[in-house]
Write a protein that holds these residues in place. Structure first.
Motif, short mmCIF file in Angstrom:
data_model
loop_
_atom_site.label_atom_id
_atom_site.label_comp_id
_atom_site.label_asym_id
_atom_site.label_seq_id
_atom_site.Cartn_x
_atom_site.Cartn_y
_atom_site.Cartn_z
N ARG A 113 4.81 0.96 2.31
CA ARG A 113 5.86 0.36 2.09
C ARG A 113 6.63 1.93 1.90
O ARG A 113 7.96 1.59 3.27
CB ARG A 113 6.28 -0.58 1.08
N ALA A 140 9.51 2.17 5.46
CA ALA A 140 11.19 2.10 5.89
C ALA A 140 11.70 3.32 5.83
O ALA A 140 13.16 2.98 6.42
CB ALA A 140 11.45 2.49 3.43
N PRO A 148 13.75 0.83 9.02
CA PRO A 148 14.48 0.40 7.80
C PRO A 148 15.00 -1.24 8.39
O PRO A 148 15.16 -2.13 7.45
CB PRO A 148 15.68 1.52 8.08
N VAL A 160 12.60 -3.37 6.84
CA VAL A 160 12.40 -3.91 5.37
C VAL A 160 13.48 -4.47 5.28
O VAL A 160 13.57 -5.56 3.97
CB VAL A 160 12.22 -2.61 5.04
N MET A 197 11.12 -7.66 4.15
CA MET A 197 11.41 -6.94 2.81
C MET A 197 12.54 -7.31 1.74
O MET A 197 12.46 -6.89 0.52
CB MET A 197 10.37 -5.42 2.02
N TRP A 211 12.57 -2.12 -0.51
CA TRP A 211 10.95 -1.22 0.08
C TRP A 211 9.86 -1.74 -1.40
O TRP A 211 8.65 -1.46 -1.04
CB TRP A 211 10.96 -0.03 0.98
N TRP A 212 10.23 -1.44 -2.16
CA TRP A 212 9.25 -0.97 -3.51
C TRP A 212 8.54 -2.47 -3.74
O TRP A 212 7.64 -2.41 -4.67
CB TRP A 212 10.23 -0.50 -4.81
#
Length: 207
Positions: A131, A135, A139, A142, A146, A150-151
């Protein structure tokens, strides 16, 4: 089909909906290899729908960018988007409805979202390190897939939104609508749609 469409129109409406709900494998500006059976002519028709390499994607260009081979990730690895052209060509030849009419469900799905499903989870089951790399390399992806976090892994039934895609489809439909409102034919409306994507604002945004 109950509103005057035919099987070809229904297939393109389904493909647009699939582009929204299965974007990691079949996004709208992607590929659309399509086989159609024409019952009246009793023959199978093939639309390649795979795109061509950009005219400037030469060996010298990639070397000037520091690449010995075509990179596997990123915009430089991409073909010209072919799915929009395939959809427009099929609608032009066999359709009975406008792009704007058949895109309504896809627009609603993109704008209002839908529950993240098991296939998306399978395809985007990235560990923390992956991930982080995602990112760094992509980007914007993401941001879309997400929500910019990203985490945080995807969770089943999270509502997945694609408002930029909804706006793109609406803008393309509006370009077609303007032609139709001025008395243009369905084919002329579809050609305006093609221009909007391949030579107009969408092309400019990609560049």
């Amino acid at each position: 089909m109950r509103n005057g469409g035919n099987a070809f129109v229904a297939a393109m409406a389904a493909l647009l909906a699939l582009n929204v709900t299965y974007p990691e494998a079949a996004s709208f500006p992607s590929v659309a290899p399509t086989l159609l059976y024409h019952a009246g002519e009793k023959r199978v028709l093939s639309y390649c729908g795979l795109g061509t390499a950009p005219a400037k994607a030469t060996i010298d260009f990639f070397k000037s960018e520091g690449h010995d081979t075509i990179p596997k990730m990123g915009i430089l690895a991409q073909l010209l988007p072919s799915s929009p052209d395939a959809i427009i060509a099929i609608l032009d030849r066999f359709g009975t409805r406008s792009f704007g009419e058949i895109a309504q469900t896809a627009i609603q799905l993109a704008e209002d979202g839908f529950p993240t499903h098991s296939m998306m989870l399978k395809h985007l089951d990235l560990n923390l390190v992956e991930r982080m790399g995602f990112a760094f390399l992509m980007p914007y992806n993401v941001e879309v897939f997400m929500r910019g976090q990203w985490w945080r892994p995807l969770h089943h039934k999270d509502r997945f939104l694609q408002r930029d895609l909804a706006n793109t489809l609406k803008a393309m439909a509006d370009a077609e609508k303007k032609v139709l409102e001025k008395g243009g034919s369905r084919s002329e409306g579809l050609e305006a749609l093609r221009y909007y994507f391949y030579k107009g604002p969408v092309a400019d945004a990609i560049l």
